[in-house]
Design an enzyme around this catalytic site. Structure first.
Site, mmCIF file in Angstrom:
data_model
loop_
_atom_site.group_PDB
_atom_site.id
_atom_site.type_symbol
_atom_site.label_atom_id
_atom_site.label_comp_id
_atom_site.label_asym_id
_atom_site.label_seq_id
_atom_site.Cartn_x
_atom_site.Cartn_y
_atom_site.Cartn_z
ATOM 1 N N ARG A 105 50.096 33.580 124.341
ATOM 2 C CA ARG A 105 49.132 34.467 123.686
ATOM 3 C C ARG A 105 47.786 34.550 124.418
ATOM 4 O O ARG A 105 46.935 35.367 124.080
ATOM 5 C CB ARG A 105 48.919 34.024 122.232
ATOM 6 C CG ARG A 105 50.035 34.501 121.309
ATOM 7 C CD ARG A 105 49.879 33.962 119.903
ATOM 8 N NE ARG A 105 50.272 32.559 119.821
ATOM 9 C CZ ARG A 105 49.998 31.764 118.787
ATOM 10 N NH1 ARG A 105 49.308 32.225 117.756
ATOM 11 N NH2 ARG A 105 50.395 30.501 118.788
ATOM 12 N N LYS A 112 47.260 27.711 129.852
ATOM 13 C CA LYS A 112 46.279 27.669 128.759
ATOM 14 C C LYS A 112 45.324 26.485 128.851
ATOM 15 O O LYS A 112 44.114 26.641 128.700
ATOM 16 C CB LYS A 112 47.004 27.637 127.412
ATOM 17 C CG LYS A 112 46.057 27.477 126.237
ATOM 18 C CD LYS A 112 46.716 27.753 124.919
ATOM 19 C CE LYS A 112 47.645 26.647 124.486
ATOM 20 N NZ LYS A 112 48.187 26.896 123.133
#
Ligand code: UD1
Ligand code: CA
Length: 452
Positions: free
Chosen positions: A15, A22
């Site tokens: 996402r 991330k």
């Protein structure tokens, strides 16, 4: 206390919509996982990072730090992730599991959690949320004892109403992991090996399960997308701003100062709006920073004043120095006590000694400016011939007239006086006037051109 830390950092973070893993996305200039490792480092020397997605990049970031790596080639769940670290874990002592994408946990909170663990007790960090959706719920019996953690996707309608949730951070004796992780099954809604299943196993084996809560819910917040990243950045900056104010520094607006590194302040400093501090910055007592300044790896002495829109990078400023507005102080610059650098002045690798002034529109690079010398407006050190760099040495008490060009290598001896507009290519002797420009001629019978 003998604590081993496992940091889970194998997840994809899809996402984030990023080619950067991330856990390497920066928060206050430092990767998320670096925050976690730095926190853990304060009480543990033995740290293992479980890597997977983007593992090479994560490894490369940490290569010069004393951390171990365990590769989780396929992400089969949090229990599976910790199992990959088992070969790195000692047989005894306490193991703390952290998430590489949860950067704001405080050391005190983790120490409180760890202090509850012994050979027959494990401890969970839990929080109570208004909206617990998505989290594992803490199931307790009528005596309030923890019985299990039930994941959202496996929870009954009744269990979904439980607002106390698992932060994911937990600590337990090492033997529990060695003995029980190989026994986890993935017979659940997500087909994953849940670390959280250890809780029900502990209960059935008569191992006590305790819980601790952080002082602040933000300590358990993770980053899944860039909206959450920005939210945590603001929370972290707010914390730092509060530390600055409590250390005796006034901020025009605590919401408009960003610290991406370490800053220390003396008493009675003032920082105006929209300032960014990077790397290691030290401000002496009574330092004043105007609005819109960027200050990186710099030391500013007592009473230094930085006016608006100034950039300082890798420099040392003495006491009572004044810089800006609109000055650019580049690497290798030192400004002695009481020196002044004014608007639209750029310095680089320049040793400007006490009381010297460069007030307007100058470039001073690869140069010394001796004490109490005055560099006139528009003066340029020509330090570069297109191939090599050369130094300009300006002694003490020198006066350089406006718009002079100092062609390095060149020396201006103590007390030299340079006429305005000079091009200086050889030594300007001490206490003499040097002028290097075409003589003025004025033509009396000159005719102004007229239109044909
Ligand atoms: C997990 C917990 C849940 C808790 C929640 C808090 C389990 C089964 N569930 O759920 O109880 O409320 O965290 O946020 O533990 N990771 C790996 N390898 C894997 C899986 C995950 O390294 O195979 C890492 C992720 O990168 C992440 C962390 O572990 O940093 C948590 O994983 P995530 O998938 O977010 O767990 P949740 O399902 O949210
Ligand atoms: Ca999660």
């Amino acid at each position: 206390m003998d604590v081993t830390v496992v940091v889970l950092a194998a997840g994809q973070g899809s996402r984030m919509k990023s080619s950067l893993p991330k856990v390497l996305h920066p928060l206050a200039g430092r990767p998320l996982a670096q925050h976690v490792v730095d926190t853990a480092r304060q009480f543990a020397s033995d740290i293992t990072l479980v890597i997977g997605h983007g593992g090479d990049a994560v490894k490369a970031h940490f290569q010069n730090q004393p951390v171990q790596f365990a590769l989780q080639a396929e992400q089969l769940g949090t229990g599976h992730a910790v199992a990959q670290a088992l070969p790195n874990l000692p047989p005894t002592g306490t193991v703390l599991v952290l998430y590489g994408d949860v950067p704001l946990t405080r050391v005190e909170t983790l120490q409180r959690l760890i202090s509850q663990v012994d050979e027959k007790t494990l401890s969970l960090l839990t929080v109570t949320l208004d909206n617990p959706t998505g989290y594992g719920r803490i199931v307790r019996n009528t005596q309030g004892e923890v019985q299990a953690i039930v994941e959202e996707k496996d929870a009954s309608a009744e269990q979904k109403t439980i607002r106390e949730v698992n932060s994911g951070i937990l600590a337990m004796p090492a033997w529990v992991l060695h003995d029980w992780l190989p026994r986890l099954s993935n017979n659940n809604a997500q087909g994953e090996y849940y670390l959280t299943d250890l809780i029900a196993m502990a209960v059935s084996e008569g191992i006590a399960v305790r819980t601790a809560e952080p002082d602040d819910v933000e300590e358990t917040l993770g980053v899944n997308n860039r909206v959450q990243l920005a939210d945590l950045e603001r929370r972290f900056q707010r914390r730092q701003a509060e530390q600055l104010m409590l250390a005796g520094c006034s901020l025009a607006d605590p919401a408009r100062v960003d610290v991406r590194g370490n800053i220390s302040v003396g008493a009675d400093c003032f920082i105006d709006i929209n300032c960014v501090f990077e790397g290691d910055v030290e401000l002496g007592a009574g330092v004043r920073i105007g609005p819109n300044c960027v200050i990186r790896n710099a030391r500013l002495g007592d009473g230094a004043v930085v006016e608006a829109n100034t950039v300082i990078d890798d420099a040392e400023l003495g006491a009572q120095v004044t810089v800006g507005p609109f000055a650019r102080i580049r690497p290798g610059t030192t400004l002695g006590d009481g020196a002044k650098v004014g608007n639209f002045v750029e310095t680089k690798n320049a040793q400007v000694e006490a009381g010297a002034k460069i007030n307007h529109l100058s470039y001073v690079g690869d140069a010394r400016v001796g004490a109490h010398s005055n560099i006139g407006a528009g003066t340029i050190t020509c330090n570069y011939d297109g191939a090599n760099k050369f130094r300009t040495d300006i002694g003490a008490g020198v006066f350089v007239g406006s718009n002079s060009t100092l062609v390095a290598p060149v020396t201006l001896e103590d007390g030299a006086f340079i006429g305005a507009g000079s091009v200086i290519t050889k030594t300007a002797p001490a206490d003499q006037l040097s002028i290097g420009r075409a003589r003025q001629v004025s033509i009396s019978k000159w005719q102004r051109p007229s239109k044909n």
